[in-house]
Scaffold this motif. Structure first.
Motif, short mmCIF file in Angstrom:
data_model
loop_
_atom_site.label_atom_id
_atom_site.label_comp_id
_atom_site.label_asym_id
_atom_site.label_seq_id
_atom_site.Cartn_x
_atom_site.Cartn_y
_atom_site.Cartn_z
N VAL A 106 0.85 -1.19 0.00
CA VAL A 106 0.00 0.00 0.00
C VAL A 106 0.89 1.24 0.00
CG1 VAL A 106 -1.75 1.32 1.23
CG2 VAL A 106 -1.85 -1.18 1.22
N ASN A 107 0.78 2.04 -1.05
CA ASN A 107 1.46 3.33 -1.10
C ASN A 107 0.61 4.32 -0.31
OD1 ASN A 107 2.46 5.88 -1.74
ND2 ASN A 107 2.92 5.35 -3.86
N VAL A 108 1.08 4.73 0.87
CA VAL A 108 0.27 5.58 1.75
C VAL A 108 0.07 6.97 1.16
CG1 VAL A 108 0.95 4.30 3.80
CG2 VAL A 108 2.27 6.31 3.11
N ASP A 109 0.92 7.37 0.22
CA ASP A 109 0.75 8.69 -0.40
C ASP A 109 -0.46 8.71 -1.32
OD1 ASP A 109 3.01 9.45 0.93
OD2 ASP A 109 4.35 9.30 -0.80
N THR A 110 -0.71 7.61 -2.01
CA THR A 110 -1.84 7.55 -2.94
C THR A 110 -3.08 6.91 -2.33
OG1 THR A 110 -0.98 5.46 -3.85
CG2 THR A 110 -0.33 7.50 -4.96
N SER A 111 -2.92 6.25 -1.18
CA SER A 111 -4.07 5.64 -0.47
C SER A 111 -4.06 6.07 0.99
CB SER A 111 -4.00 4.11 -0.58
OG SER A 111 -4.10 3.69 -1.92
N PRO A 112 -4.23 7.37 1.25
CA PRO A 112 -4.11 7.86 2.63
C PRO A 112 -5.21 7.36 3.55
CG PRO A 112 -4.92 9.59 1.17
CD PRO A 112 -4.51 8.46 0.28
N GLN A 113 -6.39 7.02 3.00
CA GLN A 113 -7.48 6.59 3.88
C GLN A 113 -7.17 5.25 4.55
OE1 GLN A 113 -11.34 6.69 2.05
NE2 GLN A 113 -11.13 8.81 1.39
N ILE A 114 -6.42 4.38 3.85
CA ILE A 114 -6.03 3.11 4.46
C ILE A 114 -5.10 3.39 5.64
CG2 ILE A 114 -4.78 0.95 4.11
CD1 ILE A 114 -5.73 0.96 1.23
N ALA A 115 -4.12 4.25 5.41
CA ALA A 115 -3.19 4.57 6.49
C ALA A 115 -3.90 5.21 7.67
CB ALA A 115 -2.10 5.51 5.96
N ALA A 135 -7.14 4.79 8.52
CA ALA A 135 -7.98 3.80 9.19
C ALA A 135 -7.16 2.89 10.09
CB ALA A 135 -8.73 2.97 8.15
N LEU A 136 -5.93 2.59 9.66
CA LEU A 136 -5.06 1.71 10.44
C LEU A 136 -4.18 2.49 11.42
CD1 LEU A 136 -4.00 -0.75 7.60
CD2 LEU A 136 -5.69 -1.11 9.39
N ARG A 137 -4.35 3.80 11.46
CA ARG A 137 -3.61 4.68 12.40
C ARG A 137 -2.10 4.51 12.23
NH1 ARG A 137 -6.29 4.41 18.28
NH2 ARG A 137 -5.17 6.37 18.47
N VAL A 138 -1.67 4.54 10.99
CA VAL A 138 -0.24 4.43 10.69
C VAL A 138 0.42 5.78 10.97
CG1 VAL A 138 1.45 4.04 8.87
CG2 VAL A 138 -0.61 2.61 9.00
N GLN A 139 1.41 5.76 11.82
CA GLN A 139 2.08 7.00 12.22
C GLN A 139 3.37 7.24 11.44
OE1 GLN A 139 0.64 9.09 14.45
NE2 GLN A 139 -1.06 7.63 14.47
N ALA A 140 3.95 6.20 10.89
CA ALA A 140 5.21 6.35 10.17
C ALA A 140 5.34 5.19 9.19
CB ALA A 140 6.40 6.36 11.13
N VAL A 141 6.16 5.39 8.17
CA VAL A 141 6.45 4.33 7.21
C VAL A 141 7.97 4.12 7.17
CG1 VAL A 141 4.41 4.60 5.77
CG2 VAL A 141 6.39 6.06 5.35
N PRO A 142 8.37 2.86 6.92
CA PRO A 142 7.50 1.72 6.64
C PRO A 142 6.84 1.15 7.89
CG PRO A 142 9.78 1.01 6.67
CD PRO A 142 9.81 2.51 6.83
N THR A 143 5.60 0.70 7.72
CA THR A 143 4.90 -0.07 8.74
C THR A 143 4.46 -1.39 8.12
OG1 THR A 143 4.09 1.80 10.05
CG2 THR A 143 2.79 -0.20 10.12
N VAL A 144 4.64 -2.47 8.83
CA VAL A 144 4.24 -3.80 8.36
C VAL A 144 3.22 -4.38 9.33
CG1 VAL A 144 5.00 -6.15 7.80
CG2 VAL A 144 6.46 -4.19 7.23
N GLY A 171 2.75 -7.05 13.94
CA GLY A 171 3.41 -6.17 12.98
C GLY A 171 4.63 -5.50 13.59
N PHE A 172 5.26 -4.65 12.78
CA PHE A 172 6.40 -3.87 13.27
C PHE A 172 6.50 -2.59 12.46
CE2 PHE A 172 7.99 -6.97 10.18
CZ PHE A 172 8.76 -6.20 9.31
N GLN A 173 7.25 -1.61 12.99
CA GLN A 173 7.33 -0.29 12.37
C GLN A 173 8.79 0.16 12.32
OE1 GLN A 173 5.77 3.54 14.20
NE2 GLN A 173 4.07 3.08 12.83
N GLN A 174 9.59 -0.60 11.60
CA GLN A 174 11.00 -0.26 11.48
C GLN A 174 11.60 -1.10 10.36
OE1 GLN A 174 11.19 -2.32 15.47
NE2 GLN A 174 13.34 -2.37 14.91
N VAL A 175 12.80 -0.74 9.97
CA VAL A 175 13.51 -1.53 8.95
C VAL A 175 14.28 -2.64 9.66
CG1 VAL A 175 15.25 -1.48 7.14
CG2 VAL A 175 13.72 0.48 7.44
N LEU A 176 13.93 -3.87 9.36
CA LEU A 176 14.58 -5.03 9.97
C LEU A 176 15.43 -5.75 8.94
CD1 LEU A 176 11.64 -6.59 12.05
CD2 LEU A 176 13.47 -5.08 12.86
N PRO A 177 16.54 -6.36 9.36
CA PRO A 177 17.32 -7.19 8.44
C PRO A 177 16.52 -8.43 8.03
CG PRO A 177 18.17 -7.41 10.67
CD PRO A 177 17.15 -6.31 10.71
#
Length: 312
Positions: A98-107, A109-118, A129-135
């Protein structure tokens, strides 16, 4: 630890009570063969396709939701890793991007505070889920834990497991869909929430006990109440304990994000500390939120007991 105790909370919030047809969709994908399944394991999702590609699919397999942005360097690092590790599962999970820039309503609704979020979506609910870059190694470990939890769920609920082979006997077809239910789903797909509400109301007038219509109407009302809400403004207003409207709106936003218990607790707290018309308004609001969930949802029994305690 993934929690599958509420299959349907996210489904009710996003899909507004539409009929669950994921098993049929899964059967069609299996019939298309392994190549089609492999190519379908990674999909780009928009607000228009979220229900089909994420919610419906999650009823039969885990969906890994990659909420990313081309403006976020972390997304460029993490997305290829997710594509690789999910692809290695051979179709046992889906990566939905999901590209949060083009689909902001999804972000929102899910209360996404930062990207990337999984987020991992299963049985219509965000379970982990998690909200960081993991190896890659840590992403694989997270995914292994998710798949293990999914298998535990199916062991505890064998009737929920989808057919493992395309050659298995096809389940008998259910009764035809109610025309008003179909009309409501079509209205939702076209973005006409008023028409969807009217269709659900017609169905409830004929069949007051229809749970799909009850959940659908409650979900439509929830979306309509929050579609113009600014979460930051709501958070600011919550600093004033006397702002009952802010508390109820915050509960609505929590319901949309899948935080059902938190939403119920918030409104019950309002019931406890108010009286008269304010208490009755909060009570009726809570009953409306109850309608957005299936009758057998375990959170309902707990919240009903808490409400009775608050009232008496």
């Amino acid at each position: 630890m993934a929690d599958f105790s509420r299959p349907g909370s996210l489904y009710g919030a996003i899909d507004l009570g539409a009929r669950k047809q994921a098993l049929e969709a899964q059967a069609r994908r299996e019939a298309a063969g392994p190549q089609a399944a492999a190519s379908a394991s990674i999909v780009d999702v928009t607000e228009e396709t979220f229900t089909t590609e994420v919610i419906d699919r999650s009823m039969t397999m885990p969906v890994v939701l990659d909420l990313w942005s081309p403006r976020a360097p972390g997304s460029a690092q993490l997305s290829p890793v997710l594509e690789k590790v999910v692809g290695d599962l051979g179709g046992r999970a889906v990566l939905a991007k999901v590209n949060v820039d083009t689909s902001p309503q999804i972000a929102q609704a899910l209360r996404v505070q930062a990207v990337p979020t999984v987020l991992a979506i299963f049985q219509g609910q965000a379970v982990t889920g998690f909200q960081q870059v993991l190896p890659e190694q840590e992403v694989r470990r997270w995914l292994d834990e998710l798949m293990g939890a999914v298998e535990q769920f199916y062991q505890a609920n064998p009737d929920a497991r989808p057919p493992a082979a395309a050659g298995e006997e096809e389940a008998p077809a259910g009764p035809p869909a109610d025309p008003d239910l179909v009309a409501a789903e079509q209205a939702i797909d076209s973005g006409d929430l008023d028409a969807a509400a009217a269709a659900y109301e017609r169905l409830l007038a004929r069949a007051p006990g229809n749970e799909d219509a009850k959940m659908g109407l409650a979900g439509v009302s929830l979306i309509k109440r929050t579609e113009s809400a600014d979460p930051a403004d709501v958070q600011r207003r919550l600093q004033d304990p006397a702002d009952i409207e802010a508390q109820l709106l915050a509960a609505d936003l929590e319901m949309l994000s899948g935080s059902v218990d938190e939403a119920f607790s918030r409104v019950i707290a309002v019931v406890k500390r108010t009286s008269g018309d304010e208490r009755d308004k909060a009570r009726r609001h809570l009953l409306g939120l109850f309608d957005a969930l299936p009758a057998d949802d375990p959170s309902l029994a707990k919240a009903r007991r808490a409400l009775a305690s608050a009232l008496f």
